[in-house]
Design a protein around this motif. Structure first.
Motif, mmCIF file in Angstrom:
data_model
loop_
_atom_site.group_PDB
_atom_site.id
_atom_site.type_symbol
_atom_site.label_atom_id
_atom_site.label_comp_id
_atom_site.label_asym_id
_atom_site.label_seq_id
_atom_site.Cartn_x
_atom_site.Cartn_y
_atom_site.Cartn_z
ATOM 1 N N ASP A 183 0.830 -1.202 0.000
ATOM 2 C CA ASP A 183 0.000 0.000 0.000
ATOM 3 C C ASP A 183 0.867 1.255 0.000
ATOM 4 O O ASP A 183 0.496 2.275 -0.578
ATOM 5 C CB ASP A 183 -0.888 0.031 1.254
ATOM 6 C CG ASP A 183 -1.809 -1.163 1.358
ATOM 7 O OD1 ASP A 183 -2.415 -1.542 0.346
ATOM 8 O OD2 ASP A 183 -1.910 -1.724 2.472
ATOM 9 N N ARG B 121 2.461 -1.048 -7.206
ATOM 10 C CA ARG B 121 1.073 -0.894 -7.620
ATOM 11 C C ARG B 121 0.812 0.548 -8.035
ATOM 12 O O ARG B 121 1.282 1.481 -7.376
ATOM 13 C CB ARG B 121 0.138 -1.241 -6.466
ATOM 14 C CG ARG B 121 -0.192 -2.688 -6.330
ATOM 15 C CD ARG B 121 -1.038 -2.958 -5.097
ATOM 16 N NE ARG B 121 -1.875 -1.843 -4.656
ATOM 17 C CZ ARG B 121 -2.272 -1.661 -3.411
ATOM 18 N NH1 ARG B 121 -1.878 -2.500 -2.451
ATOM 19 N NH2 ARG B 121 -3.049 -0.651 -3.084
ATOM 20 N N PRO B 122 0.046 0.770 -9.103
ATOM 21 C CA PRO B 122 -0.212 2.148 -9.547
ATOM 22 C C PRO B 122 -0.851 3.018 -8.470
ATOM 23 O O PRO B 122 -0.617 4.226 -8.430
ATOM 24 C CB PRO B 122 -1.160 1.959 -10.737
ATOM 25 C CG PRO B 122 -0.887 0.579 -11.239
ATOM 26 C CD PRO B 122 -0.528 -0.239 -10.021
ATOM 27 N N ASP B 123 -1.659 2.417 -7.591
ATOM 28 C CA ASP B 123 -2.341 3.200 -6.568
ATOM 29 C C ASP B 123 -1.578 3.250 -5.244
ATOM 30 O O ASP B 123 -2.076 3.813 -4.263
ATOM 31 C CB ASP B 123 -3.751 2.655 -6.322
ATOM 32 C CG ASP B 123 -3.743 1.210 -5.824
ATOM 33 O OD1 ASP B 123 -2.742 0.496 -6.090
ATOM 34 O OD2 ASP B 123 -4.723 0.787 -5.183
#
Length: 271
Positions: free
Chosen positions: A48, A65-67
């Motif tokens: 995250d 992760r892109p987010d």
């Protein structure tokens, strides 16, 4: 092997999960994205939050992760940098908030990477963590420069040393003691105090003509290699415009560069 078979082989590895409320201390290797481990890649795809260092390249960071939230926590000598205590406290804060946290470091977390300090802080706070080793620059960078860290004909051991202590330069007497071992020295973060380090090594008995290799931006497309001597290392580096980040190898292993380099296949050759 086809792409499908390769993907199935990866799935069969049963790679570990990065759980909420935990921290992975991950080594990104010395620069070349191809040296990233599968565990590191697996962690990047789950995290995250990625808390990353100055020596982590954009390509490696791009595997996250892109987010995912990306937080810079780089420390560079002589420049304004986050305090180590603040970085450790931030890792703890993020984990306590339930995030899956990946602390991404150049090289290996436990080889002059302050990963040990962060692991101690996490343990003291009761935060579960996993260490994902990376290829340290002192080994990988020299390999890309066609300099083996060890051979049976040159040395039975090698010294990994840093040019800085917690309070600044390492005492000259320490370098004299290392010189008396007769072992090759692979030096991290040594460019700032290279003159003093060389003086200490010569005082300890090393010849001023001892071969030295300076490898800057190791394993990257910007990698440069300077072969010089202990006495001239600082002057030659300055004349060539070489600075940090750099790995400095001192000793007989450096002589192997001229023998191996003409035949060593580089990434540029494979492009």
């Amino acid at each position: 092997m086809s792409d499908v078979l390769f993907a199935n082989a990866l799935a069969d590895l049963s790679l570990p999960r990065l759980e909420p409320g935990t921290v992975w201390l991950v080594g990104a290797g010395p620069g070349d994205p191809g040296l990233l481990t599968l565990h590191a890649l697996n962690g990047l795809r789950q995290a995250d939050v990625v808390v990353y260092d100055a020596l982590v390249g954009d390509v490696v960071l791009g595997f996250a992760r892109p987010d995912a939230l990306r937080e810079f926590a780089g420390k560079r000598g002589g420049l304004p940098s986050p305090k180590q205590r603040d970085i450790s406290e931030r890792l703890i804060e993020l984990a306590l908030a339930g995030h899956r946290v990946l602390r991404l470091k150049g090289g290996d977390p436990f080889v002059f990477g302050r990963g040990g300090e962060e692991a101690l802080a996490l343990a003291a706070a009761g935060i579960p963590f996993r260490v994902v080793p990376g290829i340290t620059a002192g080994i990988g960078g020299l390999a890309y420069a066609a300099i083996p860290a060890t051979t049976r004909d040159t040395n039975r051991a090698v010294i990994l040393a840093t040019g800085h202590s917690a309070g600044g330069a390492v005492d000259t007497n320490d370098w004299a003691a290392l010189a008396r071992t007769g072992l090759p020295i692979i030096l991290y973060m040594g460019m700032t105090f290279l003159d003093g380090i060389a003086a200490g090594l010569i005082e300890g008995g090393l010849s001023p003509e001892t071969p030295v290799a300076i490898v800057t931006d190791a394993t990257s497309a910007r990698q440069r290699i300077l072969i010089t001597t202990l006495q001239r290392a600082k002057v030659d580096a300055r004349e060539r415009g070489l600075g940090a980040p750099a790995i400095v190898a001192i000793g007989e292993i450096v002589r192997l560069h001229d023998v191996l380099a003409p035949y060593a296949i580089t990434l540029e050759d494979l492009a």
